[in-house]
Design a protein around this motif. Structure first.
Motif, mmCIF file in Angstrom:
data_model
loop_
_atom_site.group_PDB
_atom_site.id
_atom_site.type_symbol
_atom_site.label_atom_id
_atom_site.label_comp_id
_atom_site.label_asym_id
_atom_site.label_seq_id
_atom_site.Cartn_x
_atom_site.Cartn_y
_atom_site.Cartn_z
ATOM 1 N N ALA A 190 0.826 -1.206 0.000
ATOM 2 C CA ALA A 190 0.000 0.000 0.000
ATOM 3 C C ALA A 190 0.859 1.254 0.000
ATOM 4 O O ALA A 190 0.554 2.245 -0.686
ATOM 5 N N GLN A 194 0.502 3.909 -3.088
ATOM 6 C CA GLN A 194 -0.304 5.092 -2.823
ATOM 7 C C GLN A 194 0.043 6.271 -3.741
ATOM 8 O O GLN A 194 -0.810 7.105 -4.040
ATOM 9 N N ALA A 201 -3.890 0.958 -3.603
ATOM 10 C CA ALA A 201 -3.494 1.147 -2.209
ATOM 11 C C ALA A 201 -4.706 1.027 -1.287
ATOM 12 O O ALA A 201 -4.624 0.445 -0.195
#
Length: 411
Positions: A190, A194, A201
């Motif tokens: 994640a 992101q 994510a």
């Protein structure tokens, strides 16, 4: 020197007072008080030194015989004999019985003449001596048996506690290690995604949340049986074969490509055996996840029959495992213990052609479990040709897995 038991003090007082009164009625005189005290008083220490007390009382009785004095306080000899038989070794009880029988014959010879009265008195008093000695021996046997049973009960309780601690340790190891490994991988993925793919994510974060909830549920179920005030324990059934697909899906989401093959009648497998299979697969996948590089693929094959369940987990990672963090030893040890509970022997090691293989066969019949039948040593079918649930990949084949990412740590 020795503490006097209150009951023994009362016993001595009753013997002295009762015999003084009865002596007066039977023999016309209370008898020498000193001699009666010498016969009864040692009984207050009978629990501390049974044979010594018997010898002292027998010595006083011998003085009584030489003095040609009859007294009912001789009942103290029977009390002393009973105590020796109930509290001392067999040889002491036998010696005391022989001494008292000799006293019986001496007393009958002096105070039960002529011959017919001698035989009757000797036979009666001998029967009393034997009855008292047998009663004392039976008392000792019952006490020893009670002590032995109590010791065995305590030992069983200690073994049960140790077994339960081991079970909880295995459960916690399997739950925590697997779920934390998956959550760490998803969190890393994640963080990586992101910036470039926020939607992926978000998916990874939701999967972290779901994995955490699953871990909490498993822990609540495992620990809830220890608490009477845990109302949710009964609402969290133990995971079984039906939960293997969600397990595989969570592992895929963390980056390890997993193919699941479940064959046979699942309903024929008891719930406890299903939990064992689930934990074995979970631990095997966790080890693959922790000790292989990204891009490794694994295959799980579970075959159910009427009398056994065969479990096989293989991967295409390197035969030499990637070193991981220090382990507390519950991994393979716990897997072997789980397999042994169903008469199985765990196989774990590199397989021909590369990769790693974990396999066992759990016997479901009572004979197989109690007899400790070993796992069938025939090699199970590999990854090829197994029916699959999940992604179509096979170790060695091209194409990414169907999870969030094709490899661990990437989304």
């Amino acid at each position: 020197m020795f503490g006097v038991h209150r009951r023994d003090g009362v016993l001595v007082a009753v013997i002295l007072l009762g015999c003084v009164v009865l002596n007066d009625r039977v023999y016309g005189s209370p008898g020498p008080l000193v001699l009666q005290v010498a016969l009864a008083a040692p009984l207050v220490w009978r629990r501390h030194a049974p044979f010594t007390v018997f010898c002292v009382v027998a010595g006083a009785a011998l003085v009584q015989w030489f003095a040609d004095v009859q007294t009912l306080t001789d009942v103290a000899l029977l009390v002393a004999l009973y105590t020796v038989a109930a509290r001392s070794a067999w040889r002491y009880a036998l010696a005391a019985g022989v001494v008292l029988e000799a006293g019986v014959l001496l007393a009958a010879a002096r105070w039960a003449a002529p011959a017919d009265r001698f035989l009757n008195s000797a036979a009666f008093l001998t029967a009393v001596v034997v009855a008292v000695a047998v009663t004392g021996v039976n008392t000792r046997i019952r006490q020893e048996r009670a002590v032995r049973l109590e010791h065995e009960r305590d030992q069983r309780e200690r073994l049960a506690v140790a077994e339960e601690r081991g079970r909880i340790a295995r459960e916690m190891h399997d739950i925590v290690t697997h779920n934390l490994s998956v959550m760490v991988a998803l969190a890393d993925a994640a963080v990586f995604a992101q910036r470039y793919s926020p939607e992926r994510a978000e998916v990874a974060m939701r999967q972290i949340s779901g994995t955490g909830r699953q871990a909490l549920t498993d822990m609540r179920r495992s620990l809830g049986v220890l608490r009477a005030d845990e109302p949710d324990a009964s609402r969290h059934p133990a995971p079984g074969l039906a939960e293997l697909e969600p397990l595989a899906a969570r592992t895929r989401a963390a980056g390890l490509s997993v193919r699941l093959s479940l064959e046979g009648d699942v309903s024929a497998v008891p719930a406890a055996a299903q939990l064992t299979v689930y934990r074995l697969v979970q631990e095997a996948l966790t080890n693959t996840f922790k000790h292989t590089p990204s891009g490794t693929r694994a295959a799980v094959r579970v075959r159910c029959s009427g009398d056994a369940v065969t479990v096989e987990v293989v991967d295409d990672g390197p035969a030499a495992r990637v070193p991981g963090p220090p382990s507390d030893g519950h991994g393979l040890v716990g897997m072997r213990e789980r397999a042994a509970a169903y008469g199985g022997t765990l196989e774990a090691g590199p397989r021909d052609g590369g990769g790693w293989r974990v396999a066992t066969r759990l016997t479901l019949t009572t004979t197989g479990v109690t007899g400790g039948l070993g796992m069938a040593r025939t090699a199970g079918p590999g990854l090829d040709g197994a029916g699959e649930t999940g992604g179509p990949e096979t170790p060695g084949a091209a194409g990414p897995g169907p999870g969030v990412a094709a490899g661990k740590g990437a989304v």
